[in-house]
Design a protein around this motif. Structure first.
Motif: not given
Length: 332
Positions: A116, A119, A122, A124, A199-202, A228-229
């Protein structure tokens, strides 16, 4: 048990070729346990293929909010005021994780907190696999009274100096992991490695701040929780509840299953598998709950306590995984 062979095979001459080439033993202290909590300190001990220490690293992290349970980690707002933000240490942190298996005590938690934070930055985290020392201790059959780090340390004669200080916790875990790894190698144990999915979406709701200091409580005024999701609301289970699970029998579609505590597989993935099998994933325990899945039935969590009160059957994650392979269809 594998543990019985440890005294005679602490330094196996033959090392399993499939074992990783290096490990990053990690501990993070945080503002809390929720998804929008932040890291306040982090430590990494890098180990070689056989668990020998190569180096270590430690940093404070400005969480941009109230530090949370100071009585646990000891880090006040004043102590963290001049600390770097996570994005400022992300590159160095990543360099110490890259190409290694992340090792932690309750690795799901540490990995999720780290993922997180990356994420938010921005980026990984360069982690492909993790290893939980709680799971490894169970695989080795270590006679521990519970799954706390202090119990694992005591078993191997490792002295804790500053519990809940990230650097000392990471040191203790590294020293306890080395004999665990050697015992696993001596017994030909397949290490319980699990995939780490970044995580690729947040989503982050930016809050106005005045530099690194603000006038709110704890010195981080303007903080607002992040999401976050997007929350996923599963469709209602289409099958009626057939009642409680009975030991030795199959699970049946419609049974209400609850989860408690750490799991080797990501909790959401485990819940998804249960739902896909036709089970009802419950968020709490009631008299209607068919089964509780927990790896620590003596933990004393509210779900475990209620399951005991209601007489709800309890199985561990491994047993539940086996049960999921053959779920009985619902009636009619």
């Amino acid at each position: 048990m594998l543990e019985d062979r440890m005294t005679t095979a602490s330094s196996p001459t033959e090392w399993p070729a499939a074992y990783p080439q290096g490990y990053a033993v990690v501990d993070v202290e945080t503002t809390g346990l929720a998804r929008d909590d932040r890291i306040v300190s982090a430590a990494v001990y890098r180990l070689d293929a056989r668990g020998e220490v190569e180096d270590h690293w430690y940093t404070l992290v400005n969480p941009e909010r109230d530090p949370g349970p100071v009585w646990i980690h000891g880090l006040t707002s004043e102590a963290l005021e001049g600390a770097p933000l996570f994005r400022e240490v992300a590159e160095e942190f990543a360099a110490r994780l890259a190409g290694r298996v992340l090792v932690a005590h309750n690795a799901v938690f540490d990995w999720q907190m780290i993922a997180r934070e990356y994420a938010r930055a921005e980026r990984e985290a360069p982690v492909k696999q993790r290893l939980c020392t709680i799971v490894l201790a169970k695989e080795l059959g270590l006679p521990l009274p519970n799954h706390k780090l202090e119990s694992l340390a005591a078993h191997f004669g490792v002295v804790q100096r500053r519990a809940h200080h990230a650097l000392d916790d990471a040191r203790v875990l590294a020293e306890a992991f080395r004999p665990s790894l050697r015992a696993a190698a001596a017994g030909g144990l397949r290490l319980p490695l699990h995939e780490c999915r970044p995580l690729t979406e947040w989503q982050d709701r930016p809050a106005p701040r005045i530099g690194r200091q603000a006038s709110g409580p704890g010195g981080y005024g303007g903080y607002r929780p992040s999401s976050w999701r997007p929350s996923r609301k599963r469709p209602a289970c289409p099958h009626p509840n057939p009642g409680r699970y009975e030991e030795g029998k199959r699970l049946k579609q419609g049974m209400r299953v609850a989860f408690s505590g750490d799991t080797s597989v990501e909790r959401e993935l485990l819940e998804d598998r249960a739902a896909e099998a036709g089970l009802h994933v419950a968020t709490s325990i009631s008299r209607l709950t068919s089964l509780l899945v927990t790896n620590d039935p003596d933990s004393g969590t509210s779900k475990v306590v209620k399951a005991r009160q209601f007489g709800t059957p309890v199985v561990d994650e491994a047993a539940f995984g086996q049960l999921l392979r053959d779920v009985e269809p619902a009636d009619g």
